[in-house]
Design a protein around this motif. Sequence first.
Motif, PDB file in Angstrom:
ATOM      1  N   VAL A  99     -44.216 -35.749  86.122  1.00  0.00           N
ATOM      2  CA  VAL A  99     -43.674 -35.457  84.801  1.00  0.00           C
ATOM      3  C   VAL A  99     -42.954 -36.690  84.238  1.00  0.00           C
ATOM      4  CG1 VAL A  99     -42.128 -33.944  83.507  1.00  0.00           C
ATOM      5  CG2 VAL A  99     -43.495 -33.021  85.372  1.00  0.00           C
ATOM      6  N   MET A 100     -42.364 -37.456  85.146  1.00  0.00           N
ATOM      7  CA  MET A 100     -41.607 -38.628  84.712  1.00  0.00           C
ATOM      8  C   MET A 100     -42.532 -39.779  84.298  1.00  0.00           C
ATOM      9  SD  MET A 100     -38.636 -40.543  86.862  1.00  0.00           S
ATOM     10  CE  MET A 100     -37.652 -39.112  87.243  1.00  0.00           C
ATOM     11  N   PHE A 101     -43.764 -39.705  84.752  1.00  0.00           N
ATOM     12  CA  PHE A 101     -44.680 -40.843  84.602  1.00  0.00           C
ATOM     13  C   PHE A 101     -44.791 -41.404  83.175  1.00  0.00           C
ATOM     14  CE2 PHE A 101     -48.885 -42.803  84.273  1.00  0.00           C
ATOM     15  CZ  PHE A 101     -48.856 -43.692  85.336  1.00  0.00           C
ATOM     16  N   PRO A 102     -45.067 -40.553  82.168  1.00  0.00           N
ATOM     17  CA  PRO A 102     -45.173 -41.120  80.810  1.00  0.00           C
ATOM     18  C   PRO A 102     -43.862 -41.764  80.348  1.00  0.00           C
ATOM     19  CG  PRO A 102     -45.957 -38.848  80.864  1.00  0.00           C
ATOM     20  CD  PRO A 102     -45.316 -39.099  82.177  1.00  0.00           C
ATOM     21  N   LEU A 103     -42.740 -41.190  80.767  1.00  0.00           N
ATOM     22  CA  LEU A 103     -41.449 -41.753  80.369  1.00  0.00           C
ATOM     23  C   LEU A 103     -41.243 -43.112  81.014  1.00  0.00           C
ATOM     24  CD1 LEU A 103     -39.118 -38.645  80.796  1.00  0.00           C
ATOM     25  CD2 LEU A 103     -40.079 -39.548  78.681  1.00  0.00           C
ATOM     26  N   ARG A 104     -41.582 -43.206  82.294  1.00  0.00           N
ATOM     27  CA  ARG A 104     -41.406 -44.470  83.015  1.00  0.00           C
ATOM     28  C   ARG A 104     -42.264 -45.558  82.395  1.00  0.00           C
ATOM     29  NH1 ARG A 104     -42.124 -45.328  88.940  1.00  0.00           N
ATOM     30  NH2 ARG A 104     -41.145 -47.242  88.297  1.00  0.00           N
ATOM     31  N   MET A 105     -43.462 -45.152  81.959  1.00  0.00           N
ATOM     32  CA  MET A 105     -44.393 -46.133  81.428  1.00  0.00           C
ATOM     33  C   MET A 105     -43.958 -46.647  80.075  1.00  0.00           C
ATOM     34  SD  MET A 105     -46.822 -47.121  83.143  1.00  0.00           S
ATOM     35  CE  MET A 105     -47.677 -46.866  84.649  1.00  0.00           C
ATOM     36  N   PHE A 106     -43.395 -45.770  79.256  1.00  0.00           N
ATOM     37  CA  PHE A 106     -43.224 -46.149  77.850  1.00  0.00           C
ATOM     38  C   PHE A 106     -41.798 -46.134  77.340  1.00  0.00           C
ATOM     39  CE2 PHE A 106     -47.565 -44.390  78.190  1.00  0.00           C
ATOM     40  CZ  PHE A 106     -48.211 -45.608  78.062  1.00  0.00           C
ATOM     41  N   THR A 107     -40.831 -45.817  78.197  1.00  0.00           N
ATOM     42  CA  THR A 107     -39.456 -45.890  77.704  1.00  0.00           C
ATOM     43  C   THR A 107     -38.656 -46.788  78.635  1.00  0.00           C
ATOM     44  OG1 THR A 107     -38.636 -44.044  79.014  1.00  0.00           O
ATOM     45  CG2 THR A 107     -39.601 -43.507  76.877  1.00  0.00           C
ATOM     46  N   THR A 108     -37.489 -47.174  78.167  1.00  0.00           N
ATOM     47  CA  THR A 108     -36.675 -48.076  78.985  1.00  0.00           C
ATOM     48  C   THR A 108     -35.394 -47.391  79.445  1.00  0.00           C
ATOM     49  OG1 THR A 108     -35.780 -48.906  76.930  1.00  0.00           O
ATOM     50  CG2 THR A 108     -37.523 -50.205  77.941  1.00  0.00           C
ATOM     51  N   HIS A 109     -35.419 -46.059  79.413  1.00  0.00           N
ATOM     52  CA  HIS A 109     -34.218 -45.335  79.833  1.00  0.00           C
ATOM     53  C   HIS A 109     -33.909 -45.565  81.300  1.00  0.00           C
ATOM     54  CE1 HIS A 109     -34.185 -43.395  76.040  1.00  0.00           C
ATOM     55  NE2 HIS A 109     -35.350 -42.786  76.235  1.00  0.00           N
ATOM     56  N   ARG A 110     -32.647 -45.298  81.636  1.00  0.00           N
ATOM     57  CA  ARG A 110     -32.254 -45.385  83.038  1.00  0.00           C
ATOM     58  C   ARG A 110     -32.792 -44.185  83.800  1.00  0.00           C
ATOM     59  NH1 ARG A 110     -27.924 -48.611  83.953  1.00  0.00           N
ATOM     60  NH2 ARG A 110     -27.183 -49.705  82.108  1.00  0.00           N
ATOM     61  N   ARG A 111     -32.851 -44.370  85.124  1.00  0.00           N
ATOM     62  CA  ARG A 111     -33.427 -43.346  85.964  1.00  0.00           C
ATOM     63  C   ARG A 111     -32.716 -41.994  85.804  1.00  0.00           C
ATOM     64  NH1 ARG A 111     -37.577 -44.217  89.343  1.00  0.00           N
ATOM     65  NH2 ARG A 111     -37.990 -42.422  90.669  1.00  0.00           N
ATOM     66  N   ARG A 112     -31.389 -42.065  85.648  1.00  0.00           N
ATOM     67  CA  ARG A 112     -30.658 -40.812  85.571  1.00  0.00           C
ATOM     68  C   ARG A 112     -31.037 -40.033  84.305  1.00  0.00           C
ATOM     69  NH1 ARG A 112     -24.539 -41.407  85.439  1.00  0.00           N
ATOM     70  NH2 ARG A 112     -24.917 -42.637  87.304  1.00  0.00           N
ATOM     71  N   GLU A 113     -31.202 -40.767  83.202  1.00  0.00           N
ATOM     72  CA  GLU A 113     -31.599 -40.105  81.957  1.00  0.00           C
ATOM     73  C   GLU A 113     -32.994 -39.509  82.090  1.00  0.00           C
ATOM     74  OE1 GLU A 113     -30.971 -42.724  78.487  1.00  0.00           O
ATOM     75  OE2 GLU A 113     -29.750 -43.887  79.874  1.00  0.00           O
ATOM     76  N   LEU A 114     -33.877 -40.270  82.735  1.00  0.00           N
ATOM     77  CA  LEU A 114     -35.240 -39.772  82.940  1.00  0.00           C
ATOM     78  C   LEU A 114     -35.204 -38.480  83.733  1.00  0.00           C
ATOM     79  CD1 LEU A 114     -37.314 -42.980  83.814  1.00  0.00           C
ATOM     80  CD2 LEU A 114     -36.824 -41.977  81.597  1.00  0.00           C
ATOM     81  N   LYS A 115     -34.412 -38.500  84.807  1.00  0.00           N
ATOM     82  CA  LYS A 115     -34.335 -37.320  85.664  1.00  0.00           C
ATOM     83  C   LYS A 115     -33.848 -36.116  84.889  1.00  0.00           C
ATOM     84  CE  LYS A 115     -33.616 -38.596  90.547  1.00  0.00           C
ATOM     85  NZ  LYS A 115     -34.490 -37.693  91.230  1.00  0.00           N
ATOM     86  N   SER A 116     -32.873 -36.321  84.013  1.00  0.00           N
ATOM     87  CA  SER A 116     -32.334 -35.157  83.320  1.00  0.00           C
ATOM     88  C   SER A 116     -33.344 -34.648  82.283  1.00  0.00           C
ATOM     89  CB  SER A 116     -30.967 -35.454  82.705  1.00  0.00           C
ATOM     90  OG  SER A 116     -31.123 -36.191  81.532  1.00  0.00           O
ATOM     91  N   ARG A 117     -34.082 -35.572  81.664  1.00  0.00           N
ATOM     92  CA  ARG A 117     -35.123 -35.123  80.723  1.00  0.00           C
ATOM     93  C   ARG A 117     -36.205 -34.329  81.475  1.00  0.00           C
ATOM     94  NH1 ARG A 117     -37.158 -32.967  76.451  1.00  0.00           N
ATOM     95  NH2 ARG A 117     -39.267 -33.605  75.945  1.00  0.00           N
ATOM     96  N   VAL A 118     -36.583 -34.827  82.644  1.00  0.00           N
ATOM     97  CA  VAL A 118     -37.606 -34.133  83.442  1.00  0.00           C
ATOM     98  C   VAL A 118     -37.111 -32.749  83.847  1.00  0.00           C
ATOM     99  CG1 VAL A 118     -38.831 -34.153  85.645  1.00  0.00           C
ATOM    100  CG2 VAL A 118     -38.713 -36.233  84.281  1.00  0.00           C
TER     101      VAL A 118
END
Lengths: 254, 245
Positions: A99-118
Amino acid sequence: MIEVKNIHKSFDGEEILKGIDFVFETGKTNLIIGESGSGKSVLLKCMLGLFKPEKGTIEYDGSAYYSFTDVEQRELRKEVGMLFQGGALFDSMTVEENVMFPLRMFTTHRRRELKSRVAEVLKRVNLEGSENKYPAEISGGMQKRVAIARAIVNKPKYLFCDEPNSGLDPKTATIIDNLIQELTRENNITTVIITHDMNSVLEIGENIAFLKDGVLAWQGDKSKIFKTDDETVTDFVYSSDLFKKVRNAQLKGH
Amino acid sequence: MSYVYSIGEYFLMIKGVFGRMTKRAVLKELIFKEINELIIGSLGIVSFISFFIGGVVAIQTALNLNNPLIPKALIAFAARQSIILEFAPTFISIIMAGKVGSFITSSIGSMRVTEQIDALEVMGINSLNYLIFPKIIAMLTYPFVIAISMFLGIVGAYAAAVLGGFVGSDIFLSGLQDNFDGFHLVYAFIKTFIFAMILATIPAYHGYYMKGGALEVGHASTTSFVWTSVVIIITNYVVTQLLLS
Ligand SMILES: Nc1ncnc2c1ncn2[C@@H]1O[C@H](COP(=O)(O)OP(=O)(O)OP(=O)(O)O)[C@@H](O)[C@H]1O
Ligand SMILES: [Mg+2]
């Protein structure tokens, strides 16, 4: 808005799509229905540029997709969310990583923000607690929901779903249908859904394209599908006795 | 005709691999993962084979040296030459075509048939770069595998020859240093490098462009093994002609 104009597509000399014209509207759940093998998935893949039709054009909000440069296509694809018929989850990644994959590829957010969005998206598809499992370790219906989560995580402007609720129990199927409809309205996006599920047709069919033998055989919305006399449509939609009864009851009521 | 088409498609694939790059941080992770799977994961089998083949080469040479006029040191010399020139670079690469090659074909092939590659493309990712570039970079470390194979092959030869009582330790060690030509090592590592690129790309090609379902993934792995081996053998012949004769 996505406009499909005169799409022709053949495989090995057999014409699967014989000139499809349709307008998929923004802010609505647009449905493609039709028998198995009628070319629904092929049409979707033509719209995404995964297949190149022999003839015809696809316009995304007025600009013709097939004349895009590589860079323009890529920019567009960042705004597309796609749920494949078989899920197409990455086997080598956990649910969370998928689920995080598209975010990791195209955004520059920090890991913690990514995790909370996921976590937020997984919650919307009722999948909290499965973050660290691999696709092979969860049920088919759960895989489907992970795939939906991955399709919507990046807040796409265009959302494509190939049978989002096949293989789900009726309750989860309804939750998913409602979720897709909510997202479509909330974010005013263009959503295209392929479905076999007559519940979905009657619930979220705001703009329906019915494909038969490679052509657009009927179009309309869910209220029209109750009233239509077009036999190809009624044959398909009311093929089960239960739905025939529902329809008769509905017609009497009006 | 279809061969010509495939060769063209193969070179277009290579061009695509070096096209638009995936995000750096992601690539770095993928490269480490590939090194782990392709290289580290092969060390066990490579060491095992090298040690025993080295031993067998020494025993065979020893058993066939019946003429008292030929010095026993030849056992070490012959083992060294055959291990460095052919057994380590070529023989091990054929084994790797079976191990690493089928793995690459089947993992990329199953991503193809389950539409995972389409999913990458739809997201706007260059799937060729994402899937194959890290494998090519990981395979740059393949010469280390071959160096280990050479070393263990010679250790195996020593063990078999000396512990087997065919020749004394001193004589073996002196034979090992006889007429050593550094260019042979250069030749061996040039080959190894070319084989590494073949091992990364030909199986990838067979996986990436496959059509069909799970059954075809199996077929593709077999075909990929055959072609990778054939290309390695032909390349070996050509490179040897060019560099040594
Ligand atoms: N990659 C392909 N190569 C050759 N033929 C294909 C390919 N993809 C689809 N077809 C053919 O196109 C036709 C339509 O397939 P498609 O997948 O669009 O059906 P569908 O309407 O999505 O059916 P279902 O509801 O079962 O998913 C089928 O006859 C299929 O054999
Ligand atoms: Mg389909």
